[in-house]
Scaffold this motif. Structure first.
Motif, PDB file in Angstrom:
ATOM      1  N   ILE A   1       0.994  -1.208   0.252  1.00 20.69           N
ATOM      2  CA  ILE A   1      -0.066  -0.001  -0.031  1.00 20.69           C
ATOM      3  C   ILE A   1       0.683   1.139   0.080  1.00 20.69           C
ATOM      4  CG2 ILE A   1      -1.766   1.285   1.334  1.00 20.69           C
ATOM      5  CD1 ILE A   1      -2.738  -1.305   2.313  1.00 20.69           C
ATOM      6  N   VAL A   2       0.772   2.124  -0.880  1.00 26.23           N
ATOM      7  CA  VAL A   2       1.781   3.089  -1.172  1.00 26.23           C
ATOM      8  C   VAL A   2       0.907   4.547  -1.310  1.00 26.23           C
ATOM      9  CG1 VAL A   2       3.406   4.255  -2.540  1.00 26.23           C
ATOM     10  CG2 VAL A   2       3.343   1.622  -2.516  1.00 26.23           C
ATOM     11  N   PHE A   3       1.056   5.496  -0.521  1.00 24.49           N
ATOM     12  CA  PHE A   3       0.251   6.753  -0.562  1.00 24.49           C
ATOM     13  C   PHE A   3       1.051   7.712  -1.397  1.00 24.49           C
ATOM     14  CE2 PHE A   3      -3.052   5.482   2.576  1.00 24.49           C
ATOM     15  CZ  PHE A   3      -2.102   4.446   3.499  1.00 24.49           C
ATOM     16  N   PRO A   4       0.704   8.161  -2.600  1.00 19.73           N
ATOM     17  CA  PRO A   4       1.278   8.745  -3.486  1.00 19.73           C
ATOM     18  C   PRO A   4       1.177  10.180  -3.096  1.00 19.73           C
ATOM     19  CG  PRO A   4      -0.669   8.260  -4.685  1.00 19.73           C
ATOM     20  CD  PRO A   4      -0.590   7.303  -3.311  1.00 19.73           C
ATOM     21  N   ALA A   5       2.239  11.243  -3.219  1.00 18.77           N
ATOM     22  CA  ALA A   5       2.115  12.690  -3.265  1.00 18.77           C
ATOM     23  C   ALA A   5       2.821  13.248  -4.279  1.00 18.77           C
ATOM     24  CB  ALA A   5       2.193  13.323  -1.847  1.00 18.77           C
ATOM     25  N   PHE A   6       2.385  13.871  -5.124  1.00 22.80           N
ATOM     26  CA  PHE A   6       3.057  14.639  -6.334  1.00 22.80           C
ATOM     27  C   PHE A   6       3.290  15.931  -5.896  1.00 22.80           C
ATOM     28  CE2 PHE A   6       4.288  15.733 -10.494  1.00 22.80           C
ATOM     29  CZ  PHE A   6       4.011  16.813 -10.594  1.00 22.80           C
ATOM     30  N   GLN A   7       4.577  16.393  -5.803  1.00 23.05           N
ATOM     31  CA  GLN A   7       5.166  17.621  -5.420  1.00 23.05           C
ATOM     32  C   GLN A   7       6.075  18.056  -6.532  1.00 23.05           C
ATOM     33  OE1 GLN A   7       6.433  17.689  -1.456  1.00 23.05           O
ATOM     34  NE2 GLN A   7       5.801  19.869  -1.194  1.00 23.05           N
TER      35      GLN A   7
ATOM     36  N   GLY B   1       8.883  19.143  -8.744  1.00 24.57           N
ATOM     37  CA  GLY B   1      10.293  19.608  -8.461  1.00 24.57           C
ATOM     38  C   GLY B   1      11.017  18.560  -7.145  1.00 24.57           C
ATOM     39  N   SER B   2       9.988  17.919  -6.450  1.00 23.93           N
ATOM     40  CA  SER B   2      10.271  17.009  -5.469  1.00 23.93           C
ATOM     41  C   SER B   2      11.287  15.664  -6.206  1.00 23.93           C
ATOM     42  CB  SER B   2       9.053  16.666  -4.675  1.00 23.93           C
ATOM     43  OG  SER B   2       9.819  15.455  -3.772  1.00 23.93           O
ATOM     44  N   SER B   3      12.303  15.301  -5.200  1.00 22.39           N
ATOM     45  CA  SER B   3      12.858  14.026  -5.567  1.00 22.39           C
ATOM     46  C   SER B   3      12.050  12.762  -5.027  1.00 22.39           C
ATOM     47  CB  SER B   3      14.298  13.946  -5.195  1.00 22.39           C
ATOM     48  OG  SER B   3      14.114  13.944  -3.758  1.00 22.39           O
ATOM     49  N   VAL B   4      12.344  11.506  -5.738  1.00 20.46           N
ATOM     50  CA  VAL B   4      11.688  10.501  -5.422  1.00 20.46           C
ATOM     51  C   VAL B   4      11.948   9.943  -3.985  1.00 20.46           C
ATOM     52  CG1 VAL B   4      11.244   7.870  -6.181  1.00 20.46           C
ATOM     53  CG2 VAL B   4      11.114   9.791  -7.722  1.00 20.46           C
TER      54      VAL B   4
ATOM     55  N   PHE C   1       4.736   7.846  -0.530  1.00 17.09           N
ATOM     56  CA  PHE C   1       5.735   7.913  -1.885  1.00 17.09           C
ATOM     57  C   PHE C   1       5.473   9.360  -2.282  1.00 17.09           C
ATOM     58  CE2 PHE C   1       8.006   6.781  -5.658  1.00 17.09           C
ATOM     59  CZ  PHE C   1       7.445   7.407  -6.656  1.00 17.09           C
ATOM     60  N   ARG C   2       6.740  10.207  -2.539  1.00 15.51           N
ATOM     61  CA  ARG C   2       6.668  11.468  -2.921  1.00 15.51           C
ATOM     62  C   ARG C   2       7.554  11.565  -4.356  1.00 15.51           C
ATOM     63  NH1 ARG C   2       4.415  15.069   0.129  1.00 15.51           N
ATOM     64  NH2 ARG C   2       4.468  14.360   2.392  1.00 15.51           N
ATOM     65  N   TYR C   3       7.161  12.210  -5.174  1.00 15.38           N
ATOM     66  CA  TYR C   3       7.679  12.393  -6.603  1.00 15.38           C
ATOM     67  C   TYR C   3       7.240  13.518  -7.265  1.00 15.38           C
ATOM     68  CZ  TYR C   3       3.995  10.928  -9.707  1.00 15.38           C
ATOM     69  OH  TYR C   3       2.634  11.061 -10.498  1.00 15.38           O
ATOM     70  N   GLY C   4       8.238  13.990  -8.265  1.00 17.28           N
ATOM     71  CA  GLY C   4       7.938  15.637  -8.576  1.00 17.28           C
ATOM     72  C   GLY C   4       7.935  15.365 -10.310  1.00 17.28           C
TER      73      GLY C   4
ATOM     74  N   ALA D   1      10.431   6.961 -10.773  1.00 15.65           N
ATOM     75  CA  ALA D   1       9.315   6.114 -10.035  1.00 15.65           C
ATOM     76  C   ALA D   1       9.164   5.075 -10.473  1.00 15.65           C
ATOM     77  CB  ALA D   1       8.140   7.123 -10.297  1.00 15.65           C
ATOM     78  N   ILE D   2       8.891   4.789 -11.718  1.00 14.93           N
ATOM     79  CA  ILE D   2       8.829   3.269 -12.186  1.00 14.93           C
ATOM     80  C   ILE D   2      10.006   2.479 -11.532  1.00 14.93           C
ATOM     81  CG2 ILE D   2       8.975   1.874 -14.216  1.00 14.93           C
ATOM     82  CD1 ILE D   2       7.789   4.356 -15.919  1.00 14.93           C
ATOM     83  N   ARG D   3      11.221   2.988 -11.597  1.00 11.33           N
ATOM     84  CA  ARG D   3      12.470   1.981 -11.048  1.00 11.33           C
ATOM     85  C   ARG D   3      12.185   1.857  -9.704  1.00 11.33           C
ATOM     86  NH1 ARG D   3      15.827   5.027 -14.780  1.00 11.33           N
ATOM     87  NH2 ARG D   3      15.765   6.824 -13.147  1.00 11.33           N
ATOM     88  N   THR D   4      11.628   2.840  -9.042  1.00  9.59           N
ATOM     89  CA  THR D   4      11.226   2.424  -7.448  1.00  9.59           C
ATOM     90  C   THR D   4      10.334   1.498  -7.120  1.00  9.59           C
ATOM     91  OG1 THR D   4      11.328   4.904  -6.910  1.00  9.59           O
ATOM     92  CG2 THR D   4      10.260   3.590  -5.295  1.00  9.59           C
TER      93      THR D   4
END
Lengths: 311, 90
Positions: free
Chosen positions: A229-235, A237-240, A284-287, A293-296
């Motif tokens: 279960i992964v809670f995504p958050a798009f921000q 400029g943020s790194s993964v 999970f944070r990504y920008g 993101a896919i690699r993660t």
């Protein structure tokens, strides 16, 4: 031999839609659509081109959801209804298709009692299911669209169907809805993605739909075991980053994203507890770096496969 | 007091606990201290005077007046939320 919606001609589809309804399967559900409008039939035939047509005479089929798109205001507007009850009574032609897609979301969100339903994107790899519970704007559909083009099976970009008895998740593969800049992002990264027209002027801005891959639709009767279960958050400029979340907090957050937890009560609590028991939970944070993101997520799946192989 | 067994479902994950109250439909997240207090209240009629000391010992904490007040507040909160009920002694 399983027939698909694309096996029907435009003429056949329009005739069915005008009369007994066009019926197709989406996961465990049958949807019946009635509409005399050619653009609606055309749009549905594109979005659900790989959808399974159930065998038998259309008029004899028992559908789970009955949706209609009918002209109103001398044809200047459309009214979209579920079981005869208008849910979007005043829709312009230019946003009919995205609004129809939202109507089908509502069918599952509001009318489904056999499963615990959670607002989440759901994808699967090697029998292990990844749930991404989150509100709109979190980037879950973008992640979903990306992962389904990189070896993951699409279950849904909107809803997780959790079995109330067994700890499995059931697929409901439909077109993935993308908004605004995500449209160009996916188009750029995955030129082979089957994407429909961009619909401007919706309440969510510009919207486009990526057709569910045929393999995902073909395997829609095969459930999977929830594993992450992964809670995504798009921000921007943020790194993964992938950060563990405690199971108790994950359970609270997942319940918050459920459409019918309070309606189902104790069975929902028990089903959710079983779900959490079997899952590793993360934030999970990504920008916008889709490749990272896919690699993660691929690393998660690879680690799981390695553990399984060592046993 | 004791837990409202017939109205609550409890699932513990390590030191945290999620409690579901069937009557209200609410979920509650309990930290380690709240989990320990609720767990002690599941035992038959723990004396109120020793509840704080029992909880502190189980968690490896020191029991002081501030801790006793924290435990007392938790018991009042649990009662208000319907997670525990008073036992009638006959």
């Amino acid at each position: 031999m399983i027939r698909q919606l694309r096996d029907l001609s435009e003429f056949e589809s329009r005739a069915l839609c005008r009369r007994d309804g066009l019926v197709w399967r989406v996961g465990p559900f049958l949807v019946r659509l009635i509409s005399p409008l050619p653009d609606v039939v055309h749009g549905v035939r594109f979005l659900y081109q790989f959808a399974e047509l159930p065998p038998g005479q259309t008029r004899d089929l028992i559908a789970d959801f009955h949706v209609s798109v009918l002209p109103t205001c001398a044809g200047l507007r459309r009214s979209i209804a579920i079981d005869g009850h208008p849910v979007y009574p005043n829709v312009t032609r230019s946003v009919t298709i995205p609004t129809l897609e939202w109507t089908l979301n509502l069918c599952v969100f509001q009318h489904c009692r056999e499963y615990l339903t959670i607002h989440a994107a759901v994808i699967e790899r090697d029998g292990q299911v990844l749930l991404l519970p989150a509100l709109s704007g979190s980037g879950k559909s973008t992640l979903c669209a990306a992962l389904m083009h990189r070896g993951w099976r699409l279950f849904s970009d909107e809803v997780a169907l959790i079995d109330l008895q067994d700890n499995v998740v059931h697929p409901v593969p439909r077109a993935v809805s993308l908004k605004e800049s995500s449209i160009e992002l996916i188009r750029h990264h995955f030129p082979s993605a089957v994407m429909g027209p961009v619909w401007p002027g919706t309440t969510k801005g510009r919207v486009a739909h990526v057709v569910a891959p045929p393999d995902s639709v073909r395997q829609q009767a095969i459930p999977g075991r929830p594993r992450w279960i992964v809670f995504p958050a798009f921000q921007r400029g943020s790194s993964v980053s992938l950060t563990p979340v405690s199971k108790a907090k994950a359970m609270m957050r997942t319940a918050d994203e459920s459409f019918n937890f309070s309606v189902l009560g104790k069975p929902a609590f028990l089903a959710l507890a079983r779900l959490i028991d079997g899952c590793d939970c993360f934030e999970f944070r990504y920008g916008g770096d889709l490749d990272e993101a896919i690699r993660t997520f691929d690393r998660l799946a690879h680690a799981e496969a390695s553990v399984a192989a060592s046993h | 007091m004791q837990t409202a067994e017939n109205r609550t479902c409890i699932r513990s994950f390590g030191q945290e606990t999620v409690v579901f109250h069937e009557g209200s439909g609410d979920l509650h997240l309990l930290n380690d201290v709240a989990t320990a207090v609720l767990s002690k209240l599941r035992d038959p009629s723990p004396p109120a005077a020793t509840l704080a000391a029992d909880v502190a010992e189980s968690l490896g904490y020191e029991s002081d007046p501030e801790f006793e007040q924290q435990v007392a507040r938790l018991v009042r909160d649990f009662d208000r939320l319907g997670l525990i009920q008073t036992i009638e002694h006959t």
